[in-house]
Motif scaffolding. Structure first.
Motif, PDB file in Angstrom:
ATOM      1  N   ASN A   1       0.818  -1.209   0.000  1.00 25.06           N
ATOM      2  CA  ASN A   1       0.000   0.000   0.000  1.00 25.06           C
ATOM      3  C   ASN A   1       0.851   1.258   0.000  1.00 25.06           C
ATOM      4  O   ASN A   1       0.497   2.264  -0.630  1.00 25.06           O
ATOM      5  N   ALA A   2       1.978   1.229   0.710  1.00 24.55           N
ATOM      6  CA  ALA A   2       2.876   2.377   0.707  1.00 24.55           C
ATOM      7  C   ALA A   2       3.404   2.641  -0.699  1.00 24.55           C
ATOM      8  O   ALA A   2       3.455   3.792  -1.161  1.00 24.55           O
ATOM      9  N   ILE A   3       3.782   1.570  -1.387  1.00 26.96           N
ATOM     10  CA  ILE A   3       4.294   1.702  -2.759  1.00 26.96           C
ATOM     11  C   ILE A   3       3.195   2.215  -3.687  1.00 26.96           C
ATOM     12  O   ILE A   3       3.417   3.134  -4.485  1.00 26.96           O
ATOM     13  N   ALA A   4       2.002   1.626  -3.568  1.00 30.80           N
ATOM     14  CA  ALA A   4       0.897   2.005  -4.450  1.00 30.80           C
ATOM     15  C   ALA A   4       0.483   3.462  -4.248  1.00 30.80           C
ATOM     16  O   ALA A   4       0.049   4.133  -5.197  1.00 30.80           O
ATOM     17  N   ASN A   5       0.605   3.952  -3.013  1.00 27.95           N
ATOM     18  CA  ASN A   5       0.211   5.331  -2.719  1.00 27.95           C
ATOM     19  C   ASN A   5       1.381   6.312  -2.758  1.00 27.95           C
ATOM     20  O   ASN A   5       1.234   7.476  -2.380  1.00 27.95           O
ATOM     21  N   HIS A   6       2.559   5.826  -3.211  1.00 31.64           N
ATOM     22  CA  HIS A   6       3.743   6.676  -3.338  1.00 31.64           C
ATOM     23  C   HIS A   6       4.047   7.376  -2.013  1.00 31.64           C
ATOM     24  O   HIS A   6       4.299   8.593  -1.971  1.00 31.64           O
ATOM     25  N   ALA A   7       4.012   6.594  -0.939  1.00 35.41           N
ATOM     26  CA  ALA A   7       4.280   7.122   0.404  1.00 35.41           C
ATOM     27  C   ALA A   7       5.536   6.465   0.959  1.00 35.41           C
ATOM     28  O   ALA A   7       5.600   5.241   1.085  1.00 35.41           O
ATOM     29  N   GLU A   8       6.503   7.271   1.319  1.00 33.32           N
ATOM     30  CA  GLU A   8       7.767   6.749   1.847  1.00 33.32           C
ATOM     31  C   GLU A   8       7.616   6.480   3.347  1.00 33.32           C
ATOM     32  O   GLU A   8       7.962   7.314   4.187  1.00 33.32           O
ATOM     33  N   VAL A   9       7.076   5.308   3.661  1.00 32.14           N
ATOM     34  CA  VAL A   9       6.851   4.897   5.040  1.00 32.14           C
ATOM     35  C   VAL A   9       7.673   3.641   5.316  1.00 32.14           C
ATOM     36  O   VAL A   9       7.588   2.664   4.565  1.00 32.14           O
ATOM     37  N   LYS A  10       8.459   3.671   6.366  1.00 36.50           N
ATOM     38  CA  LYS A  10       9.247   2.501   6.750  1.00 36.50           C
ATOM     39  C   LYS A  10       8.372   1.519   7.497  1.00 36.50           C
ATOM     40  O   LYS A  10       7.649   1.892   8.414  1.00 36.50           O
ATOM     41  N   MET A  11       8.416   0.239   7.116  1.00 38.61           N
ATOM     42  CA  MET A  11       7.631  -0.795   7.769  1.00 38.61           C
ATOM     43  C   MET A  11       8.555  -1.732   8.547  1.00 38.61           C
ATOM     44  O   MET A  11       9.539  -2.231   8.002  1.00 38.61           O
ATOM     45  N   VAL A  12       8.245  -1.944   9.825  1.00 42.12           N
ATOM     46  CA  VAL A  12       9.100  -2.724  10.714  1.00 42.12           C
ATOM     47  C   VAL A  12       8.285  -3.810  11.407  1.00 42.12           C
ATOM     48  O   VAL A  12       7.212  -3.534  11.949  1.00 42.12           O
ATOM     49  N   GLU A  13       8.809  -5.036  11.390  1.00 43.78           N
ATOM     50  CA  GLU A  13       8.153  -6.113  12.129  1.00 43.78           C
ATOM     51  C   GLU A  13       8.500  -5.981  13.604  1.00 43.78           C
ATOM     52  O   GLU A  13       9.679  -6.002  13.985  1.00 43.78           O
ATOM     53  N   SER A  14       7.486  -5.838  14.440  1.00 48.89           N
ATOM     54  CA  SER A  14       7.731  -5.622  15.866  1.00 48.89           C
ATOM     55  C   SER A  14       6.485  -5.921  16.678  1.00 48.89           C
ATOM     56  O   SER A  14       5.371  -5.564  16.282  1.00 48.89           O
ATOM     57  N   ASP A  15       6.683  -6.556  17.816  1.00 47.30           N
ATOM     58  CA  ASP A  15       5.606  -6.737  18.790  1.00 47.30           C
ATOM     59  C   ASP A  15       5.625  -5.515  19.694  1.00 47.30           C
ATOM     60  O   ASP A  15       6.473  -5.395  20.591  1.00 47.30           O
ATOM     61  N   LEU A  16       4.744  -4.565  19.397  1.00 47.53           N
ATOM     62  CA  LEU A  16       4.744  -3.257  20.037  1.00 47.53           C
ATOM     63  C   LEU A  16       6.129  -2.615  19.923  1.00 47.53           C
ATOM     64  O   LEU A  16       6.598  -2.387  18.829  1.00 47.53           O
ATOM     65  N   PHE A  17       6.829  -2.368  21.054  1.00 46.89           N
ATOM     66  CA  PHE A  17       8.077  -1.609  21.011  1.00 46.89           C
ATOM     67  C   PHE A  17       9.334  -2.470  20.894  1.00 46.89           C
ATOM     68  O   PHE A  17      10.452  -1.940  20.926  1.00 46.89           O
ATOM     69  N   ASP A  18       9.185  -3.781  20.746  1.00 42.85           N
ATOM     70  CA  ASP A  18      10.338  -4.683  20.845  1.00 42.85           C
ATOM     71  C   ASP A  18      11.489  -4.350  19.900  1.00 42.85           C
ATOM     72  O   ASP A  18      12.645  -4.576  20.228  1.00 42.85           O
ATOM     73  N   SER A  19      11.177  -3.829  18.704  1.00 40.34           N
ATOM     74  CA  SER A  19      12.226  -3.566  17.712  1.00 40.34           C
ATOM     75  C   SER A  19      12.724  -2.124  17.716  1.00 40.34           C
ATOM     76  O   SER A  19      13.457  -1.715  16.819  1.00 40.34           O
ATOM     77  N   PHE A  20      12.340  -1.352  18.746  1.00 38.67           N
ATOM     78  CA  PHE A  20      12.677   0.077  18.740  1.00 38.67           C
ATOM     79  C   PHE A  20      13.528   0.488  19.943  1.00 38.67           C
ATOM     80  O   PHE A  20      13.415   1.606  20.437  1.00 38.67           O
ATOM     81  N   ASN A  21      14.365  -0.396  20.392  1.00 41.13           N
ATOM     82  CA  ASN A  21      15.208  -0.113  21.546  1.00 41.13           C
ATOM     83  C   ASN A  21      16.069   1.130  21.309  1.00 41.13           C
ATOM     84  O   ASN A  21      16.815   1.213  20.338  1.00 41.13           O
ATOM     85  N   GLY A  22      15.935   2.105  22.194  1.00 43.12           N
ATOM     86  CA  GLY A  22      16.743   3.316  22.086  1.00 43.12           C
ATOM     87  C   GLY A  22      16.147   4.393  21.206  1.00 43.12           C
ATOM     88  O   GLY A  22      16.650   5.523  21.191  1.00 43.12           O
TER      89      GLY A  22
END
Length: 287
Positions: free
Chosen positions: A160-181
């Motif tokens: 959907n990001a590609i189709a709508n020409h939106a530069e949005v980063k997609m990250v696999e994460s269980d809530l905050f688990d992948s965003f340490n720091g």
């Protein structure tokens, strides 16, 4: 009993047949028009101009299959594979929830309170990417990330990001688990909040086809809010804001959770157009 659709039926005859079938199951008869438009790649004007067109065998077969899926209570959006949210088109399938109008009000609240100055934004549980992508489209200078625990959902969001020409980063994460720091200026989420007690009030199409992982939460629907409230301080900047969609009976409960774990911040509820508590915001102190 409704007769079978005759061979080489016209578009009008096919629509009339579909309407009768749908009415027989107390389903919206106008869904037939949406199915035909999707099948033929038409807008409403094209549809009206082609009522007398005879369907090919293949077209007729596909249309009957689509109608039968609706008759089995599959949501129209999954059958045609798309839906509209905040004026943008999104692919949807059973790996993601179908975005609701109430969530558009959440997006509107965020946009009304933040201009296009560069900020970092996290959409927790992005699903189809509807919130993250809509925010990015409206605020191109924002650095927007969407996250989800479901790999399958993230594939839909990325498409959907590609189709709508939106530069949005997609990250696999269980809530905050992948965003340490990492800390964000703005965090927004429409998390699972439905309780098992509410099953008896839900449409069969939702229960049978939409992903339960994205619908239901333990502890009276508050489990995800509890985790967010407990951990948000480590991921939200000092002057940052948190926006959440909530169940219409959960306002005071979620407010208490956020206040208990974040006593230095202010929390306020917001009603939707139906005048029910539907959104909540946590901001810096005294704002």
């Amino acid at each position: 009993m409704i007769q079978k659709l005759k061979k080489n039926a016209t578009v009008f005859e096919a629509l009339n047949w579909a309407s009768l079938r749908l009415k027989e199951k107390n389903l919206d008869p106008d869904q037939g028009r949406w199915l035909m438009r999707s099948l033929m790649g038409w807008n409403l004007t094209n549809l009206l101009m082609n009522y007398r067109l005879n369907l090919t065998d293949d077209q007729q077969s596909q249309f009957i299959q689509m109608v039968n899926r609706i008759l089995n209570y599959e949501p129209l959006q999954y059958v045609i594979g798309t839906t509209e949210f905040y004026g943008y088109h999104f692919q949807v399938n059973p790996n993601v929830l179908i975005p609701r109008p109430e969530t558009e009000e959440l997006v509107e609240w965020v946009l009304n309170e933040h201009d296009d100055q560069p900020i970092s934004v996290l959409d927790l549980g992005t699903g189809s990417g509807a919130i993250a992508i809509s925010l990015k489209k409206q605020r191109p200078k924002w650095n927007v990330t969407g996250s989800d625990v479901s790999e399958a959902a993230l594939k839909v969001a990325q498409a959907n990001a590609i189709a709508n020409h939106a530069e949005v980063k997609m990250v696999e994460s269980d809530l905050f688990d992948s965003f340490n720091g990492q800390r964000f200026d703005l965090i927004v989420s429409n998390p699972p909040y439905v309780t098992k007690d509410e099953i008896k009030y839900m449409d069969e199409s939702v229960l049978e086809y939409e992903p339960r992982q994205a619908l239901f939460a333990q502890d009276h629907g508050l489990a995800v809010y509890q985790k967010i409230a407990k951990n948000i301080h480590a991921y939200l900047k000092k002057n940052g804001s948190l926006y959440l969609e909530i169940g219409f009976k959960q306002g005071n409960s979620v407010k208490r959770l956020l206040e208990a774990d974040n006593p230095d911040r202010s929390v306020r509820l917001r009603k939707d157009m139906a005048m029910r508590d539907r959104m909540i915001k946590m901001n810096k102190e005294n704002e």
